[in-house]
Design a protein around this motif. Structure first.
Motif, PDB file in Angstrom:
ATOM      1  N   THR A 100       0.851  -1.190   0.000  1.00 49.07           N
ATOM      2  CA  THR A 100       0.000   0.000   0.000  1.00 49.07           C
ATOM      3  C   THR A 100       0.886   1.238   0.000  1.00 49.07           C
ATOM      4  N   ILE A 101       0.687   2.085  -1.003  1.00 46.42           N
ATOM      5  CA  ILE A 101       1.442   3.330  -1.120  1.00 46.42           C
ATOM      6  C   ILE A 101       0.587   4.443  -0.529  1.00 46.42           C
ATOM      7  N   MET A 102       1.140   5.170   0.442  1.00 46.63           N
ATOM      8  CA  MET A 102       0.426   6.283   1.057  1.00 46.63           C
ATOM      9  C   MET A 102       0.990   7.568   0.485  1.00 46.63           C
ATOM     10  N   ALA A 103       0.221   8.213  -0.388  1.00 43.47           N
ATOM     11  CA  ALA A 103       0.732   9.398  -1.089  1.00 43.47           C
ATOM     12  C   ALA A 103      -0.404  10.328  -1.485  1.00 43.47           C
ATOM     13  N   GLU A 104      -0.190  11.600  -1.264  1.00 42.29           N
ATOM     14  CA  GLU A 104      -1.132  12.619  -1.749  1.00 42.29           C
ATOM     15  C   GLU A 104      -0.738  13.000  -3.179  1.00 42.29           C
ATOM     16  N   LYS A 105       0.576  13.136  -3.407  1.00 41.84           N
ATOM     17  CA  LYS A 105       1.141  13.469  -4.718  1.00 41.84           C
ATOM     18  C   LYS A 105       2.340  12.550  -4.965  1.00 41.84           C
ATOM     19  N   PRO A 106       2.625  12.110  -6.147  1.00 40.03           N
ATOM     20  CA  PRO A 106       1.754  12.216  -7.320  1.00 40.03           C
ATOM     21  C   PRO A 106       0.638  11.180  -7.234  1.00 40.03           C
ATOM     22  N   LYS A 107      -0.322  11.258  -8.134  1.00 43.04           N
ATOM     23  CA  LYS A 107      -1.412  10.272  -8.171  1.00 43.04           C
ATOM     24  C   LYS A 107      -0.842   8.935  -8.657  1.00 43.04           C
ATOM     25  N   ILE A 108      -1.084   7.885  -7.893  1.00 37.21           N
ATOM     26  CA  ILE A 108      -0.499   6.571  -8.186  1.00 37.21           C
ATOM     27  C   ILE A 108      -1.430   5.727  -9.064  1.00 37.21           C
ATOM     28  N   ALA A 109      -2.741   5.883  -8.874  1.00 39.30           N
ATOM     29  CA  ALA A 109      -3.721   4.979  -9.507  1.00 39.30           C
ATOM     30  C   ALA A 109      -3.489   4.751 -11.012  1.00 39.30           C
ATOM     31  N   PRO A 110      -3.198   5.817 -11.809  1.00 39.29           N
ATOM     32  CA  PRO A 110      -3.027   5.569 -13.247  1.00 39.29           C
ATOM     33  C   PRO A 110      -1.816   4.692 -13.575  1.00 39.29           C
ATOM     34  N   HIS A 111      -0.924   4.498 -12.615  1.00 36.24           N
ATOM     35  CA  HIS A 111       0.331   3.782 -12.868  1.00 36.24           C
ATOM     36  C   HIS A 111       0.363   2.390 -12.249  1.00 36.24           C
ATOM     37  N   ARG A 112      -0.747   1.975 -11.633  1.00 38.92           N
ATOM     38  CA  ARG A 112      -0.734   0.716 -10.885  1.00 38.92           C
ATOM     39  C   ARG A 112      -0.346  -0.474 -11.739  1.00 38.92           C
ATOM     40  N   SER A 113      -0.906  -0.578 -12.951  1.00 39.75           N
ATOM     41  CA  SER A 113      -0.577  -1.765 -13.755  1.00 39.75           C
ATOM     42  C   SER A 113       0.872  -1.707 -14.229  1.00 39.75           C
ATOM     43  N   GLY A 114       1.365  -0.523 -14.551  1.00 40.11           N
ATOM     44  CA  GLY A 114       2.770  -0.386 -14.956  1.00 40.11           C
ATOM     45  C   GLY A 114       3.716  -0.781 -13.832  1.00 40.11           C
ATOM     46  N   ILE A 115       3.382  -0.366 -12.619  1.00 41.02           N
ATOM     47  CA  ILE A 115       4.209  -0.701 -11.449  1.00 41.02           C
ATOM     48  C   ILE A 115       4.172  -2.218 -11.213  1.00 41.02           C
ATOM     49  N   THR A 116       2.970  -2.799 -11.319  1.00 40.83           N
ATOM     50  CA  THR A 116       2.815  -4.246 -11.092  1.00 40.83           C
ATOM     51  C   THR A 116       3.625  -5.043 -12.107  1.00 40.83           C
ATOM     52  N   GLU A 117       3.565  -4.643 -13.380  1.00 39.34           N
ATOM     53  CA  GLU A 117       4.317  -5.361 -14.418  1.00 39.34           C
ATOM     54  C   GLU A 117       5.821  -5.239 -14.185  1.00 39.34           C
ATOM     55  N   SER A 118       6.263  -4.053 -13.758  1.00 41.14           N
ATOM     56  CA  SER A 118       7.682  -3.861 -13.465  1.00 41.14           C
ATOM     57  C   SER A 118       8.121  -4.765 -12.306  1.00 41.14           C
ATOM     58  N   LEU A 119       7.286  -4.823 -11.255  1.00 37.00           N
ATOM     59  CA  LEU A 119       7.601  -5.690 -10.102  1.00 37.00           C
ATOM     60  C   LEU A 119       7.633  -7.158 -10.525  1.00 37.00           C
ATOM     61  N   SER A 120       6.718  -7.535 -11.416  1.00 34.26           N
ATOM     62  CA  SER A 120       6.668  -8.919 -11.890  1.00 34.26           C
ATOM     63  C   SER A 120       7.997  -9.292 -12.562  1.00 34.26           C
ATOM     64  N   ALA A 121       8.535  -8.361 -13.356  1.00 33.77           N
ATOM     65  CA  ALA A 121       9.808  -8.621 -14.042  1.00 33.77           C
ATOM     66  C   ALA A 121      10.972  -8.668 -13.055  1.00 33.77           C
ATOM     67  N   ILE A 122      10.962  -7.774 -12.066  1.00 36.48           N
ATOM     68  CA  ILE A 122      12.073  -7.712 -11.103  1.00 36.48           C
ATOM     69  C   ILE A 122      12.045  -8.921 -10.158  1.00 36.48           C
ATOM     70  N   LEU A 123      10.840  -9.265  -9.668  1.00 38.36           N
ATOM     71  CA  LEU A 123      10.712 -10.357  -8.696  1.00 38.36           C
ATOM     72  C   LEU A 123      10.658 -11.724  -9.378  1.00 38.36           C
ATOM     73  N   LYS A 124      10.473 -11.702 -10.711  1.00 32.27           N
ATOM     74  CA  LYS A 124      10.366 -12.934 -11.501  1.00 32.27           C
ATOM     75  C   LYS A 124       9.230 -13.821 -10.994  1.00 32.27           C
TER      76      LYS A 124
END
Ligand SMILES: [Zn+2]
Length: 160
Positions: A100-124
């Motif tokens: 869970t990311i606690m942030a007022e700025k920047p808005k995270i929601a539009p980037h959730r799938s991009g972040i998830t895909e990046s984590l998938s590649a890093i964590l394999k």
């Protein structure tokens, strides 16, 4: 055998167009950036600490002290790769990771799938095992004033 761990991290925010805002290895195009000794990838730090916690192997500060000039502006993928090496060395694998990311700025929601895909590649691991959520603190406190952001991660490990 199963092991659970949690990791929490905070970094200060600044407006600095010269420094990329990186979350889980994913660069968010924003004027905001996080201040840190390394590249300040707060999500990789929290997940790394959660894995180390589950393994009872200390925290990332034990392996990458922020007093060490070698670690200045370090790519945090190197940090989590070290941690993943310890994980496989103990014959564990990740069952799932929830953050869970606690942030007022920047808005995270539009980037959730991009972040998830990046984590998938890093964590394999499959992206279906990775959850990335975001919340605000309803403008309360330092995080609510956009002085920084926080991340809380939980990981479940299973011994192979
Ligand atoms: Zn950190």
């Amino acid at each position: 055998m199963y092991r659970v761990g949690n990791g929490i991290d905070f970094h200060k925010l600044e407006i600095n167009g010269a420094r990329p805002f990186i979350l889980g290895g994913y660069i968010i195009d924003t004027e905001w950036s996080l201040i840190g000794h390394s590249d300040a990838d707060i999500l990789l730090h929290a997940i790394s600490d959660a894995i180390l916690g589950a393994l009872a192997l200390g925290d990332i500060g034990d392996y990458f002290p922020d007093t060490d000039p070698e670690n200045k502006n370090m790519n945090s993928v190197k940090i989590i790769q070290k941690v993943l090496g310890l994980l496989t060395g103990k014959k564990f694998e990740i069952v799932n990771v929830d953050s869970t990311i606690m942030a007022e700025k920047p808005k995270i929601a539009p980037h959730r799938s991009g972040i998830t895909e990046s984590l998938s590649a890093i964590l394999k691991i499959d992206s279906g095992k990775i959850s990335v959520k975001a919340t605000t603190t309803e403008k309360m406190g330092a995080l609510g004033r956009s002085e920084g952001i926080g991340v809380f991660s939980t990981v479940l490990l299973k011994q192979k």
